[in-house]
Design an enzyme around this catalytic site. Sequence first.
Site, PDB file in Angstrom:
ATOM      1  CB  ALA A  46      -0.933   0.002   1.206  1.00 51.15           C
ATOM      2  CB  ALA A  47       4.464   1.901  -0.456  1.00 53.96           C
ATOM      3  N   GLY A  48       2.249   3.056  -2.393  1.00 53.92           N
ATOM      4  CA  GLY A  48       1.838   4.060  -3.364  1.00 53.92           C
ATOM      5  C   GLY A  48       0.587   4.793  -2.932  1.00 53.92           C
TER       6      GLY A  48
END
Length: 311
Positions: A252-254
Amino acid sequence: MREELDLIVYGSLNMDYVGYVEKLPSVGETVASKNFSIGPGGKAANQAVAASKLNANVAMVGRIGKDQIGEEMKAELRKEGVDDENIYYTSDSKTGIAMISVNPKGENMIVTHVGANALLSKKDIDSAEKKLRQAQGAVLQLEMEKDVAEHIIQKVSNQGKKVILNLAPIVSLEKYVLGLVDLLIVNESEATYLAGIEVESIESAKEAVTIIRNLGIDNVVITLGSMGAVLENESTTEFYAAPIVDVVDSTAAGDCFVAAVSLFWIRTGDLAHSVKNAVNVATLSVTKRGAQVSLPTLEEYEKFLKEKISN
């Protein structure tokens, strides 16, 4: 909920089924997962939760099925403080899911079933107009029909609100619609598509960001994974390096980056400062497993910054 909103987020809700593997499979290969988790995800839901955890007042617009997974998704959003009034049920399709494999480097492969997400309609967007009027800005991705995405962009722009577009997955939008976007956020592959050159380094990202901005978009950010991000607008072309951390899961970094830069920009008006901080927030998110459970709170981020400075 307060009447005023920082952000309204349009788009997808998925339940994530995540297998942690020693290596990502090649074509025709079966690999065994030693650890497995189930948790709420979807680009839009992740972005809404990420913003809420950073103390934003945020509403979400999307679709789920009339099923247990959908109920769990709504319950999780409410728990995280996201306004779910405009998340609509559909009996025609099940709630979306994502099947994710993550290797020890935190790299992933994802297959999604869009399910009810594909049924988000222009009527749904119009039904949530009250929330749009209350918001300072709007965030969307493209896990929806093209005409719905273009309707959102035009509607938000007509209301005089900031339009923040995460061009994921890649969809060829009409040029005049792209020109209505206030901030475009793309990764290397999306930037490669838009710019027509291979984006694989800081130097090529700086070249690509100029090409993309010439499409008529005032502010463009290219995210470069663990390296950081490049911003270009009329004031600057700048690379912001990501701090070095032990990467556990980048799922979920983006989405975390999109939420953080959107919120900080809405709050401060300083996009360069917002990109720098969003790089740090997204970096912190990769140090934990999962999608929404990995998203940092504002308190966790402030602690991370203090530790980074002291080191």
